[in-house]
Design a protein around this motif. Structure first.
Motif, mmCIF file in Angstrom:
data_model
loop_
_atom_site.group_PDB
_atom_site.id
_atom_site.type_symbol
_atom_site.label_atom_id
_atom_site.label_comp_id
_atom_site.label_asym_id
_atom_site.label_seq_id
_atom_site.Cartn_x
_atom_site.Cartn_y
_atom_site.Cartn_z
ATOM 1 N N ILE A 98 0.865 -1.186 0.000
ATOM 2 C CA ILE A 98 0.000 0.000 0.000
ATOM 3 C C ILE A 98 0.901 1.234 0.000
ATOM 4 N N ASP A 99 0.609 2.156 -0.881
ATOM 5 C CA ASP A 99 1.431 3.360 -1.012
ATOM 6 C C ASP A 99 0.535 4.579 -0.794
ATOM 7 N N ILE A 100 0.791 5.269 0.310
ATOM 8 C CA ILE A 100 -0.041 6.428 0.638
ATOM 9 C C ILE A 100 0.673 7.752 0.331
ATOM 10 N N SER A 101 1.874 7.659 -0.225
ATOM 11 C CA SER A 101 2.701 8.869 -0.362
ATOM 12 C C SER A 101 2.028 9.926 -1.248
ATOM 13 N N ALA A 102 1.429 9.496 -2.320
ATOM 14 C CA ALA A 102 0.784 10.483 -3.199
ATOM 15 C C ALA A 102 -0.417 11.114 -2.503
ATOM 16 N N ALA A 103 -1.160 10.292 -1.791
ATOM 17 C CA ALA A 103 -2.342 10.815 -1.084
ATOM 18 C C ALA A 103 -1.939 11.833 -0.028
ATOM 19 N N GLU A 104 -0.848 11.576 0.656
ATOM 20 C CA GLU A 104 -0.406 12.493 1.707
ATOM 21 C C GLU A 104 -0.062 13.870 1.167
ATOM 22 N N LYS A 105 0.318 13.900 -0.110
ATOM 23 C CA LYS A 105 0.712 15.192 -0.715
ATOM 24 C C LYS A 105 -0.455 15.898 -1.388
ATOM 25 N N MET A 106 -1.601 15.309 -1.353
ATOM 26 C CA MET A 106 -2.755 15.906 -2.034
ATOM 27 C C MET A 106 -3.202 17.168 -1.296
ATOM 28 N N PRO A 107 -3.807 18.112 -2.030
ATOM 29 C CA PRO A 107 -4.275 19.353 -1.385
ATOM 30 C C PRO A 107 -5.235 19.057 -0.232
ATOM 31 N N GLY A 108 -4.999 19.718 0.872
ATOM 32 C CA GLY A 108 -5.915 19.626 2.009
ATOM 33 C C GLY A 108 -5.720 18.420 2.896
ATOM 34 N N VAL A 109 -4.936 17.455 2.467
ATOM 35 C CA VAL A 109 -4.800 16.225 3.238
ATOM 36 C C VAL A 109 -3.888 16.461 4.441
ATOM 37 N N LYS A 110 -4.372 16.051 5.612
ATOM 38 C CA LYS A 110 -3.603 16.284 6.839
ATOM 39 C C LYS A 110 -3.081 14.994 7.458
ATOM 40 N N ALA A 111 -3.717 13.893 7.156
ATOM 41 C CA ALA A 111 -3.223 12.621 7.705
ATOM 42 C C ALA A 111 -3.823 11.465 6.931
ATOM 43 N N VAL A 112 -3.045 10.417 6.829
ATOM 44 C CA VAL A 112 -3.527 9.166 6.228
ATOM 45 C C VAL A 112 -3.150 8.039 7.186
ATOM 46 N N LEU A 113 -4.122 7.231 7.528
ATOM 47 C CA LEU A 113 -3.878 6.087 8.414
ATOM 48 C C LEU A 113 -3.996 4.789 7.620
ATOM 49 N N TYR A 114 -3.121 3.868 7.926
ATOM 50 C CA TYR A 114 -3.245 2.519 7.377
ATOM 51 C C TYR A 114 -2.522 1.580 8.322
ATOM 52 N N HIS A 115 -2.467 0.306 7.971
ATOM 53 C CA HIS A 115 -1.940 -0.657 8.942
ATOM 54 C C HIS A 115 -0.483 -0.401 9.300
ATOM 55 N N GLY A 116 0.223 0.301 8.426
ATOM 56 C CA GLY A 116 1.651 0.514 8.679
ATOM 57 C C GLY A 116 1.949 1.643 9.643
ATOM 58 N N ASN A 117 0.965 2.448 10.008
ATOM 59 C CA ASN A 117 1.301 3.595 10.875
ATOM 60 C C ASN A 117 0.347 3.750 12.067
ATOM 61 N N VAL A 118 -0.298 2.657 12.435
ATOM 62 C CA VAL A 118 -1.130 2.685 13.657
ATOM 63 C C VAL A 118 -0.779 1.461 14.507
ATOM 64 N N PRO A 119 -1.073 1.516 15.807
ATOM 65 C CA PRO A 119 -0.792 0.342 16.645
ATOM 66 C C PRO A 119 -1.629 -0.853 16.196
ATOM 67 N N ARG A 120 -1.034 -2.025 16.289
ATOM 68 C CA ARG A 120 -1.797 -3.241 15.973
ATOM 69 C C ARG A 120 -2.294 -3.831 17.287
#
Lengths: 773, 278
Positions: free
Chosen positions: A55-77
């Motif tokens: 899963i690649d969220i890098s492009a989404a993170e750079k989108m206008p207005g975007v402040k945070a993106v959560l997915y399994h790689g950046n939240v506690p399991r």
């Protein structure tokens, strides 16, 4: 206690929030959206069963207005359960905020918080996900088949209580009991029956979809404002998911636009809380109607096999039930719902030989959960359909057959002790029971005497009468707890703080009435507030038909304690012994009528004048039994035998809910539940494509009855007095939904001779059943 | 549908001019209740709801209905040979009927639309106005998506529906799961009876088939036959055998075909009874 002596209870006072709601005053979660809020959109799984390879969220993170993106790689399991039940929960910890595997169409993949909804939606499209699509499990049979794909193969899925849980076999729960011998009971019978019934998915469809927001207070604590039935469970589960102390979280429940069990889950709050922590901004998330259907919780589809035996004289010799439910991708409420198939249904009729087997399957289908009726709805369809079949076989009127066999006051059932919720049950003897009256009153109201055999009916349009009997429970004994706090103000008004959650049911009003009665004041003096985990006392929440019976008794106890303080102060003021004083309608008075003080005078005295103290108190309550409400439902229908269309012409629900604290609200609950039940019986169903995706996830194609479709429904409250309930009250909320399906099934049979074993009773199913005769 | 601008023209000519200029980017709106079904496209709306295109007039042997007449008004209108009130009554809810228009129901046709079936059975005439006015028979108009007939700037302005005469009967049925639901099967029929025989017949159906259409095989089987139930039954059985009925909302195709035949029998029976003065 003589109910006629009550001043506030058993009176149809106006719902205390009705005017503000009618005027459209800000009341609901979305009404309190902060101006600088971020909006959440979720990327949902398009697959029923797949691994997320990358899963690649890098492009989404750079989108206008975007402040945070959560997915399994950046939240506690953290393995947890979304179901808000007791603690530890009788459900598996099989859910993660985000996981590397998706288990149904509509499972979480990644969340975006952005300045606008449109920006969040745009960012979802920029998230690149590579899936390894796995073979989905789309039915109970597929789940238990040899070599079936394993849905929960992760090692950290566990269950926090010692009950069978075998995820490698797609088995969520397994429970059984036997009293006497089912085989022996069947052998003794003159007539034996072996029937299998299947019920369908359904959604609660509250007007207000799932919605939650979060923000940080000035001290950095997370405040979650959410449409929940379980604010305290919500706080605990969010703390668990985020790995932060409960102390850091405050949950506020404003008014709720309906729940019906769907909001007994924590489906949004962990995400909005995490995003608020990450962004330090308010965050708002509201499900669309499609998300409500696909990702929200549903009613468990259940397959129920009944084996019953009956003597020619009408005595039931064997009552065996095998229930297998489809919990979908996650197992919250799986064990407890299947348990209630047995515990709420088997005790209704006396039998010496009773057996129950319950199994719950994981599948890659929508997730089931709590839904008003909670397993009893499905099981009563089966049991009450077969009761009619048995009555017909022995040539007995269905009403007389039920009258002969139903449980009565002073009787118990071994099922009460054998089947609890996640543990052994509690032995119970029935206290109040007005079922016999319900049966008689309902029969008279519908005019049961005009019922004729189906074989005598001819013509295209044929009418039929059907009925059923029901019982439910009132709270979960020795599990549920409710509490209430009451504080007196200078003007003689009272703040009633309760953790119980009013979902639109009117429970704030009902609890206010109970407290007012206990104190000796009027309902207009009660300022009722529910619920805020910072201010209101603990309550497990609104489920299991518990609020009136359980939280109501807490309110009554708190009211009684406050009354005693009022009397003590009045005694000091009047120089009279407490034993000579009483309260009523906001006054304390001597029983000889010579002296009286207003509550305002008493409060001013206690706060400002002498021996000052705050008149206030708190009370908690747990129950040691779950007294069943009882009900008899009757329906008259007309079947178009050419098309199979069923029209409900008239419906009568006679219900024994003990003392109705607020008769109008109890009638409203009953009418609403009946309409919901009719809708479930006739029109509501999830339609899926071959890959397990729901294809009618909107209110155009998923048909719910509206007021426009409502047939005449007469709710008749049949009083009884439950000694363990507040002023004799039992529950009313769930029982009323359970009757429509079996009563209509029995009426269809009476009209046409066709017997339906699968639901809903669509025109095509009815037509085919008629053709098969 | 996402509206990026909303134009309120002063008269019909201005509206047509605006629509002509906008071309693909514009569209006419009156009730606006079907925007939900038009997908996610950006358009400029031209409001035609106040241009004098509303109202019902009886002229000679026909009713002239303005294209922006609300379904609520169609329902309220009463006259001896007027039948569209029966159709309007079964369309959605009163709130929707108050704003939804006849034109909106027939300019873009969805399978579940209520009025095309009735207008086909009634042999209505539909008028599209651009520089000049052009009349279309309902057969031509509904022989495909009507939008194909419209050039930029052209508008449906009125619909002419014959007054039902003595000896004629109208039947209409919309099969729904719930009162305000979309149709699962719609059929309408107009039967003319003369000397105990069926002298004229127009019957149409929709919802269970792809788009509203006349059932010409049923009509052919009934023409000149005795005006009785047996004739209807035989015509429905023979005339629908080749139709490709499509089930939806969980219905099988087989059941849809059965339902279609039942609904057709119902509308034909109703029309016949009325034609026979019963």
């Amino acid at each position: 206690m003589n109910v006629k002596d009550l001043k506030v209870v058993n009176k149809s006072v106006v719902k205390i929030d009705s005017m503000s709601l009618a005027l459209g005053k800000p009341s609901y979660v979305a009404d309190f959206k902060p101006a600088d809020t971020l909006y959440v959109k979720m990327l949902w799984s398009p697959h029923a069963h797949a691994r997320i390879v990358s899963i690649d969220i890098s492009a989404a993170e750079k989108m206008p207005g975007v402040k945070a993106v959560l997915y399994h790689g950046n939240v506690p399991r953290v393995a947890h359960c979304t179901a808000g039940q007791g603690y530890p929960e009788p459900s598996p910890y099989d859910t993660f905020m985000f996981d590397t595997k998706v288990r149904y169409v509509g499972d979480r993949v990644a969340a975006v918080a952005a300045e606008t909804l449109e920006q969040a939606e745009a960012a979802l499209k920029a998230i690149k996900v590579e899936y390894e699509v796995l073979k989905p499990v789309l039915s109970i049979d597929e789940a238990f088949a040899e070599g079936a794909p394993i849905i929960h193969d992760e090692p950290d899925a566990t269950i926090p209580i010692p009950v069978p849980y075998e995820p490698l076999k797609n088995l969520v729960a397994h429970i059984s009991m036997e009293v006497g011998s089912l085989d022996k009971g069947l052998a003794e019978a003159d007539f034996q029956f072996d029937r299998t019934y299947e019920t369908q998915y359904a959604q609660h469809t509250p007007i207000e979809a799932y919605v939650a927001q979060a923000y940080l207070d000035p001290r950095g604590r997370i405040v979650i404002v959410t449409s929940t039935q379980v604010p305290f469970h919500c706080r605990r589960i969010v703390a668990q998911c985020l790995q932060i102390p409960v102390q850091q979280i405050r949950v506020i429940k404003p008014r709720i636009g309906g729940g019906f069990g769907s909001k007994q889950e924590v489906l949004l709050e962990d995400v909005v809380a995490m995003l608020t922590l990450r962004t330090k901004r308010p965050v708002f998330w509201e499900f669309t109607r499609e998300e409500n259907f696909r990702t929200g919780r549903t009613r468990h589809p259940i397959r129920i096999r009944l084996r019953m035996g009956v003597k020619k004289d009408g005595r039931i010799t064997a009552f065996g039930m095998e229930a297998t439910s489809n919990t979908g991708a996650y197992g919250g409420h799986g064990l407890t719902v299947i348990g209630c198939c047995g515990s709420k249904v088997l005790p209704l009729y006396r039998a010496d030989n009773i057996a129950f087997l319950g199994k719950v399957a994981y599948t890659n289908m929508p997730v089931s959960g709590a839904y008003r009726g909670f397993g009893a709805t499905q099981a009563f369809f089966a049991a009450e359909s077969l009761m009619d079949e048995m009555a017909e076989a022995i040539g007995m009127d269905p009403v007389e057959f039920r009258k002969l066999n139903h449980i009565r006051s002073g009787e118990g059932s071994p099922v009460f002790e054998a089947l609890g919720e996640g543990k052994k049950g509690v032995p119970m003897t029935i206290g109040s029971c007005a079922l016999a009256d319900c049966i008689a009153i309902g029969a008279k109201e519908i005019d049961w005497s005009r019922r004729t055999p189906w074989r005598s009916k001819t013509g295209r349009y044929r009418r039929g009468l059907g009925m059923c009997c029901l019982m439910q429970g009132s709270s979960v004994p020795e599990v549920d707890m409710g509490a209430a706090s009451i504080k007196m103000n200078e003007d003689g008004s009272f703040n009633l703080l309760i953790g119980a959650t009013d979902l639109g049911t009117g429970s704030d009003t009902v609890l206010g009435q109970i407290a007012a009665e206990a104190i000796g004041t009027t309902i207009d003096k009660m300022i009722v507030y529910s619920s805020d985990t910072d201010f209101t006392p603990f309550d497990v929440g609104a489920y299991a038909s518990s609020t009136t019976y359980l939280s109501g008794e807490a309110a009554r106890k708190a009211g009684a304690k406050v009354k005693l303080q009022i009397l003590n102060t009045a005694a000091e003021m009047l120089h009279l012994p407490v034993s000579e004083l009483d309260t009523a309608e906001g006054w304390a008075f001597s029983q000889d009528g010579q002296h009286k003080l207003s509550f305002s005078e008493i409060s001013l005295y206690s706060l400002y004048q002498k021996n000052q103290y705050q008149i206030m108190d708190t009370a908690s309550h747990i129950t040691h039994k779950s007294p069943p409400p009882f009900s008899a439902h009757y329906v008259e229908i007309e079947v178009d035998t050419w098309t199979g269309a069923v029209q409900v012409l008239n419906y009568v629900a006679a219900v024994d809910c003990g003392t109705a604290i607020n008769p109008k609200l109890a009638e409203g609950q009953t009418e609403g539940g009946v309409l919901n039940g009719i809708s479930y019986a006739l029109t509501e169903e999830y339609l899926f494509n071959a890959k397990g995706k729901m294809i009618n996830a909107n209110l155009t194609d998923y048909h719910i009855f509206s007021m426009r479709d409502k047939p005449p429904i007469k709710a008749i409250l049949v009083p009884s007095y439950e000694e363990t309930g507040p002023y004799g009250a039992k529950s009313v909320s769930e029982i009323c939904i359970n009757g429509a399906m079996p009563a209509i099934a029995n009426a269809i049979h009476n009209a046409t001779g066709a017997r339906l074993y699968t639901t809903p009773f669509t025109p095509e199913k009815v037509w085919r059943a008629i053709q098969a005769l | 549908m996402k509206l990026n601008e909303f134009i309120i023209p002063e008269d019909l000519k201005s509206a047509q001019s605006a629509l002509e200029k906008l071309g693909e980017k514009g569209f006419a709106v009156a009730g606006g209740t079907s925007l939900h079904f038009l997908g996610i496209v950006e358009k400029t709306a031209v409001d035609i709801s106040h241009l004098g295109l509303s109202g019902i007039q009886k002229q000679g042997g026909a009713y002239l209905i303005g294209a922006t007449t609300s379904l609520g008004d169609l329902m309220k209108f009463k006259d001896q040979g007027w039948v569209l009130d029966q159709v309007a009554l079964h369309t959605s809810t009163q709130q929707i009927r108050n704003i939804s228009t006849l034109g909106g129901n027939i300019v873009r046709v969805f399978p579940w639309n209520d009025f095309p079936v009735a207008l086909l059975a009634l042999d209505a005439t539909l008028y599209i106005e651009g520089v000049a006015e052009k009349a279309y028979s309902s057969d031509d108009y509904f022989n495909g998506q009507p939008i194909r007939l419209f050039q930029p700037g052209q508008l449906l302005t009125r619909v002419e529906v014959p007054v039902l005469k003595p000896g004629q009967g109208f039947g209409y049925h919309k099969e729904v799961r719930l009162h305000a639901g979309f149709s699962l099967m719609t059929a309408a029929a107009v039967i003319t009876v003369k000397s105990g025989r069926i002298d004229g017949i127009r019957v149409a159906a929709s919802a269970g088939i792809a788009l509203p259409a006349r059932l010409t095989l049923v009509e052919a089987a009934l023409g000149g036959q005795a005006a009785d139930a047996a004739s209807l039954q035989q015509a429905v059985a023979n005339g629908t055998a080749a139709l490709a009925w499509k089930g939806k909302e969980g219905m099988s195709d087989e059941y849809a075909a059965h339902l279609g035949r039942v609904v057709l029998m119902d509308v034909l029976s109703a029309a016949l009874l009325q034609a026979q003065g019963e």
